[in-house]
Every structure is written in structure tokens, then in C-alpha cells.
Design a protein around this motif. Sequence first.
Motif, mmCIF file in Angstrom:
data_model
loop_
_atom_site.group_PDB
_atom_site.id
_atom_site.type_symbol
_atom_site.label_atom_id
_atom_site.label_comp_id
_atom_site.label_asym_id
_atom_site.label_seq_id
_atom_site.Cartn_x
_atom_site.Cartn_y
_atom_site.Cartn_z
ATOM 1 N N LYS A 284 0.806 -1.223 0.000
ATOM 2 C CA LYS A 284 0.000 0.000 0.000
ATOM 3 C C LYS A 284 0.840 1.274 0.000
ATOM 4 C CE LYS A 284 -3.809 -2.371 0.207
ATOM 5 N NZ LYS A 284 -4.682 -2.486 -0.994
ATOM 6 N N SER A 285 2.137 1.160 0.283
ATOM 7 C CA SER A 285 2.960 2.370 0.347
ATOM 8 C C SER A 285 3.386 2.860 -1.041
ATOM 9 C CB SER A 285 4.210 2.107 1.196
ATOM 10 O OG SER A 285 5.070 1.177 0.558
ATOM 11 N N LEU A 286 3.179 2.044 -2.075
ATOM 12 C CA LEU A 286 3.587 2.443 -3.419
ATOM 13 C C LEU A 286 2.580 3.426 -4.017
ATOM 14 C CD1 LEU A 286 4.777 -0.940 -5.005
ATOM 15 C CD2 LEU A 286 6.135 0.797 -3.845
ATOM 16 N N THR A 287 3.097 4.439 -4.683
ATOM 17 C CA THR A 287 2.240 5.387 -5.374
ATOM 18 C C THR A 287 1.847 4.822 -6.740
ATOM 19 O OG1 THR A 287 4.076 6.512 -6.473
ATOM 20 C CG2 THR A 287 3.500 7.260 -4.244
ATOM 21 N N GLY A 288 0.910 5.508 -7.404
ATOM 22 C CA GLY A 288 0.522 5.077 -8.742
ATOM 23 C C GLY A 288 1.684 5.121 -9.719
ATOM 24 N N ALA A 289 2.539 6.144 -9.588
ATOM 25 C CA ALA A 289 3.711 6.249 -10.461
ATOM 26 C C ALA A 289 4.678 5.103 -10.213
ATOM 27 C CB ALA A 289 4.409 7.588 -10.245
ATOM 28 N N ASP A 290 4.840 4.723 -8.926
ATOM 29 C CA ASP A 290 5.709 3.592 -8.600
ATOM 30 C C ASP A 290 5.206 2.314 -9.251
ATOM 31 O OD1 ASP A 290 7.484 5.042 -7.042
ATOM 32 O OD2 ASP A 290 6.326 4.752 -5.209
ATOM 33 N N VAL A 291 3.897 2.091 -9.183
ATOM 34 C CA VAL A 291 3.310 0.876 -9.753
ATOM 35 C C VAL A 291 3.561 0.807 -11.257
ATOM 36 C CG1 VAL A 291 1.131 -0.324 -10.225
ATOM 37 C CG2 VAL A 291 1.568 0.619 -7.944
ATOM 38 N N GLN A 292 3.391 1.940 -11.942
ATOM 39 C CA GLN A 292 3.623 1.946 -13.394
ATOM 40 C C GLN A 292 5.075 1.636 -13.721
ATOM 41 O OE1 GLN A 292 1.627 3.979 -16.334
ATOM 42 N NE2 GLN A 292 0.507 5.364 -14.969
ATOM 43 N N ARG A 293 5.981 2.172 -12.938
ATOM 44 C CA ARG A 293 7.402 1.902 -13.183
ATOM 45 C C ARG A 293 7.736 0.427 -12.952
ATOM 46 N NH1 ARG A 293 8.245 7.264 -10.025
ATOM 47 N NH2 ARG A 293 8.553 8.767 -11.691
ATOM 48 N N VAL A 294 7.143 -0.136 -11.918
ATOM 49 C CA VAL A 294 7.376 -1.564 -11.664
ATOM 50 C C VAL A 294 6.820 -2.406 -12.809
ATOM 51 C CG1 VAL A 294 6.807 -3.489 -10.132
ATOM 52 C CG2 VAL A 294 7.468 -1.281 -9.168
ATOM 53 N N LEU A 295 5.659 -1.996 -13.346
ATOM 54 C CA LEU A 295 5.099 -2.703 -14.501
ATOM 55 C C LEU A 295 6.059 -2.686 -15.685
ATOM 56 C CD1 LEU A 295 1.315 -1.687 -14.545
ATOM 57 C CD2 LEU A 295 2.239 -4.004 -14.392
ATOM 58 N N VAL A 296 6.728 -1.558 -15.891
ATOM 59 C CA VAL A 296 7.708 -1.475 -16.978
ATOM 60 C C VAL A 296 8.813 -2.508 -16.769
ATOM 61 C CG1 VAL A 296 9.463 -0.032 -18.066
ATOM 62 C CG2 VAL A 296 7.231 0.938 -17.498
ATOM 63 N N ILE A 297 9.283 -2.646 -15.523
ATOM 64 C CA ILE A 297 10.322 -3.625 -15.229
ATOM 65 C C ILE A 297 9.858 -5.040 -15.596
ATOM 66 C CG2 ILE A 297 11.652 -4.713 -13.373
ATOM 67 C CD1 ILE A 297 11.726 -1.988 -11.978
ATOM 68 N N PHE A 298 8.624 -5.378 -15.241
ATOM 69 C CA PHE A 298 8.096 -6.710 -15.553
ATOM 70 C C PHE A 298 7.966 -6.911 -17.063
ATOM 71 C CE2 PHE A 298 7.191 -7.000 -11.094
ATOM 72 C CZ PHE A 298 7.078 -8.358 -10.826
ATOM 73 N N ILE A 299 7.516 -5.884 -17.769
ATOM 74 C CA ILE A 299 7.303 -6.017 -19.220
ATOM 75 C C ILE A 299 8.626 -6.195 -19.955
ATOM 76 C CG2 ILE A 299 6.515 -4.813 -21.298
ATOM 77 C CD1 ILE A 299 4.327 -3.518 -19.501
ATOM 78 N N VAL A 300 9.610 -5.344 -19.660
ATOM 79 C CA VAL A 300 10.887 -5.477 -20.372
ATOM 80 C C VAL A 300 11.596 -6.763 -19.964
ATOM 81 C CG1 VAL A 300 11.154 -2.998 -20.692
ATOM 82 C CG2 VAL A 300 12.188 -4.079 -18.689
ATOM 83 N N SER A 301 11.372 -7.222 -18.732
ATOM 84 C CA SER A 301 11.967 -8.492 -18.307
ATOM 85 C C SER A 301 11.420 -9.648 -19.129
ATOM 86 C CB SER A 301 11.699 -8.722 -16.816
ATOM 87 O OG SER A 301 12.347 -7.747 -16.019
ATOM 88 N N PHE A 302 10.143 -9.565 -19.491
ATOM 89 C CA PHE A 302 9.564 -10.601 -20.349
ATOM 90 C C PHE A 302 10.287 -10.654 -21.693
ATOM 91 C CE2 PHE A 302 6.594 -11.416 -23.871
ATOM 92 C CZ PHE A 302 6.282 -12.748 -23.615
ATOM 93 N N PHE A 303 10.586 -9.497 -22.256
ATOM 94 C CA PHE A 303 11.231 -9.476 -23.567
ATOM 95 C C PHE A 303 12.685 -9.951 -23.510
ATOM 96 C CE2 PHE A 303 7.624 -6.801 -24.676
ATOM 97 C CZ PHE A 303 7.349 -7.226 -25.970
ATOM 98 N N VAL A 304 13.356 -9.699 -22.396
ATOM 99 C CA VAL A 304 14.754 -10.130 -22.345
ATOM 100 C C VAL A 304 14.875 -11.646 -22.252
ATOM 101 C CG1 VAL A 304 15.485 -7.963 -21.286
ATOM 102 C CG2 VAL A 304 15.037 -9.930 -19.830
ATOM 103 N N VAL A 305 13.786 -12.323 -21.895
ATOM 104 C CA VAL A 305 13.812 -13.798 -21.922
ATOM 105 C C VAL A 305 14.168 -14.284 -23.322
ATOM 106 C CG1 VAL A 305 12.403 -15.889 -21.728
ATOM 107 C CG2 VAL A 305 12.220 -14.088 -19.990
ATOM 108 N N PHE A 306 13.586 -13.649 -24.342
ATOM 109 C CA PHE A 306 13.856 -14.055 -25.728
ATOM 110 C C PHE A 306 15.320 -13.791 -26.092
ATOM 111 C CE2 PHE A 306 9.317 -13.253 -25.546
ATOM 112 C CZ PHE A 306 8.801 -14.341 -26.231
ATOM 113 N N PHE A 307 15.861 -12.700 -25.564
ATOM 114 C CA PHE A 307 17.264 -12.393 -25.864
ATOM 115 C C PHE A 307 18.192 -13.431 -25.258
ATOM 116 C CE2 PHE A 307 21.366 -10.489 -25.064
ATOM 117 C CZ PHE A 307 21.641 -9.812 -26.248
ATOM 118 N N TRP A 308 18.063 -13.654 -23.944
ATOM 119 C CA TRP A 308 19.022 -14.526 -23.272
ATOM 120 C C TRP A 308 18.846 -15.992 -23.642
ATOM 121 C CZ3 TRP A 308 22.989 -12.054 -22.007
ATOM 122 C CH2 TRP A 308 22.935 -10.786 -21.433
#
Length: 521
Positions: A284-308
Motif C-alpha cells: 500500500k505504500s507504493l504510489t501510482g507512479a511507482d506501480v507503473q514503473r514496476v510494470l515497466v520492469i516486468f514487461i521489459v523483463s519478459f522481452f529479455v527472456v527471448f534475448f538470453w
Amino acid sequence: MQTASAVREQAPPAASTGHPKGLYLLFATEMWERFSYYGMRAVLVLFLTKAMMMDKAFASKFYGGYTSLVYLTPLIGGYISDRYWGNRRSILTGGLLMALGQFTLFASASNYGPASTHELSHWLLYLGLGTMIVGNGFFKPNISSMVGSLYSPADTRKDAAYTIFYMGINLGSFLGNTITSLIGDKDGHPELFRWAFLACGIAMVLGTLVFNWGKGKYLHTPEGEQVGETPVHSGGVKGIFALLPVLLALVLGTLWLDSAKFPTIAPLLGLAVVGIAFMIFTDKSLTGADVQRVLVIFIVSFFVVFFWAAFEQAPASLTFFADEQMNRTIFGYELPASIFQNLNAIFVVAGAPLMAMVWTALGRRKAEPASPVKMAMGLALLAAGYLVMCFGVHNLMPGVKVSMFFLVALYFLHSAGELCLSPIGLSLVNKLAPLKFSSLLMAVWFLANAAANYLAGYMSSLYPDPKSTAPAPVLLGFHITNLYDFFLVFVVSAAVAAILLFVISSKLAKMMDARNLAPAV
């Protein structure tokens, strides 16, 4: 107390042109650790097939299981560091465990020989790899996250710092790969692998000593505050040590079950993704902006699976290819098959300073592409590397060996792609992660590597062995009858991932809220 997003919104102090000395301490520590890891990994599949007498498909899956767990345990190590130990204690403990694991592999390779000792060698192999898996879980996420903590939250030097740090990784890889290949990879002499493992153990001890020597003097913020120390009010610091044998037993059981009985690592990876997402997004301590940034981390992490998954064929199927299908003779001397993995380190060490200069120069002109665009460029270069290999093996006649030019070109393109993706991704995670989840979200980045390495092992098991009489491997209905088919799979998967990431990059840039971050992401 200020939130992570509020801290980032403050204007950064004027940055000096140089980098803090702590960066070079972490550089040296990581260099020796990467010597240890990559030096061992360079000869691992050859040790498994030539000394442990595993077939290629089993050795590939075993390799994939080991390397995936190497990147999965940082989830545990990152959590323990954030809550109990801090970065410094975690790095020291992890370093000692990895050194112990390498010495155990030395014992395994030393016992190789008659059938009476072969079973002992196998058990020592599992024990050594398991100990290194646990040690890496404490070491890897913490040393990476400490790089960013040496700088102010919005310091524009961070991308350059992570690129310099990444250069240390590849310098260590080069040294380790060169030494272990020359002293351990000798055709017809599997007993020599032990000296490769011994060298890796010594390197890990050196890295741990270097870190312990300089941690108090050099690891601090620009304001002089020490970083990476034990968290305030942390409990159970000593009690965690009692859990290490339990963690080791769980890792050993998972590795043995996955390699010898039935898949266990893939479900663990899925559970880890769900568990960590729940832990972070329900805070609950995360702001809306924090949540969006964390989502970016999850999304780009999905794509790096294909790279590695494609990139990590280097110590597996590409080593099989170099060993059996490539002309390795220069001036009458046949190069060890494992030494070609060094090409990646050579190209990265040579290219990293140039890439850092390019990003810095573009950043000053407000023309630097956003991190997702850089990472899509990395995927495109990866696809190009395998496309070169497709040309090299197309219509290859039986008994004909391929020129090493094609493998050299592949590693050049892959190294350029790696520089566009990996150090940028590390910097991205550090910039976007809420402070309270910094180590844990760095572990999420390595979770993507865990999934990719597991997939890499499975993909390597599809390598078409010309000596095998078994039916051709099949992937999603596609029959892999020759090397051209095998390399084409990676061309298609990496190219599709690159195109998709390019398409959504503008949306990701908005989610990152570029106004409150340094432009050079």
C-alpha cells in the motif's frame, strides 16, 4: 518519510565528470566473480559430456537447470538482503559459498576415473553446483544494486556507470574463459578439467578478499553515507545462517529432480513470478507512479527472456557446434572449442567504452533513445547474428566443416546487442525500482535470466546431432532436421520480439514518466 517517487522528483545535484572510487571496487569484485562463473561455465558442458559421459540432450537440460537456478536464487538473496543482512554481508557470504562450490567441483573432477569413483564424482558435481547456486543468490543482486546506490537518484552518469561495471563483468569473463579453456579443455584428456575448476575457486577467493578490504572505505553515497550495511532494526541476522543448509538441500533436490526425474524448475519460475508480483503490487505504500514503473520492469523483463534464451546458446549448442562442425585450426594449431566463447568478452570490453561515450553524447543532445528502444535494438542484432549462421550452414554437406568466420560474426553482433540491452536494463531497474524493493526488483531482472537460461537448455537439447539415429527434434510442429533449421528458430523468435518491443516502446516510455527521471535511460 519521502516516497521513492518524491525522491526522484528532486533535482539532482551537479554531477562531477568522474566516477566514485566505489564503482571501481565493485568493478574489481565483480571481475573476479565473473572469472569464476564464466571460466567454469565455459567448460561445463564439455565436462558433462566428455568426463561425466552425459549425452548432449541431457547435458543441455542439466546446464539449463543449473544456470536457471543461478538466476532464480537472487529472489531469496535479494529479499534477505533487503530485510536482514544488507548488501555487504550478503556479498561476502555469497562469495565464500561460491568459492567452496568451485573447490567441490575440483574434487569432483579429481575423482573422475574408474567406475568405482564415478558415482562419487556425480554427487560432488551436484554438491558443488548447488553450493554455487546458493552463493550466487546472495552475491549477484546485491553487488548490481550497489552500483546505483553510489550515485544520486537522478544522476545522469548511471548508464555510463553500469556500462563500465559491465565492462568488468566481461573482462573477468575473458580472463576466466581463456585460462580454463587453455588448461582444462584438451581433447582426450578429461582429467584436466579439474585445474579449470581450481583456478575458478582461487579467483572467487580473490574477489571476496578485494571486496572485504575496500567496502568500508569506498562504498558510500555522494554525501558520505555508508551504503549496503545491515538494515536498521533488522532481526534474525544470525538466524539466517542456520537456514543456509536448508536452502542448499532444497536447491540440490530441485536440481536433481529436474535433471533426473521430472521438470520442477519451470513451475518454480512461474510461482516466483506470481509471488513477487503479489508481494510488490499489494504494498500500500507504493504510489501510482511507482506501480507503473514496476510494470515497466516486468514487461521489459519478459522481452529479455527471448534475448538470453538465444544468447545463452554460447556455452551449450554453439560450443557443440564449435567442437564438431567448425574448422578451428589456425597456423597448424587447433583452438579449444570453449575458447570461442571469449569472443563475446573481447567485443564487449572493446565496445563498452565506445558505447558509454555514445550514450553520454546523445544524452547531452537530448537525442538518446529510451531504454526499451535500446533493448529492441539488442534483440534485432541478436537475430542478425543467427541469420549469419544460417548462411554459413545452409546446404552444408556431411563431413564439411564451417569456417570460423561465421561464428566470429555471430559473436560480434551478439556482443553489440548485449551492450544495447544488458547494462541498460540494469540501469533501468535501478532507476525505476522503489527504494524499499531495490534488491528484490533487481532479482526480478535476474528471474527473467533464470527463465531464459532454462529455456536455453531446452533449446540446446534440440541441437541436431549428426551422429544420432534418433528422430529429428520437433518444436511447435517444426521439424529441426539440420543446423539451418536450428539457427532459423532463433532468427524468428528474436526478430518477432524486437518488432513487438519497438511497437510498444513509446507506451513504456510514458509509463516510466520520463519527466521525473534522467533523460538518458
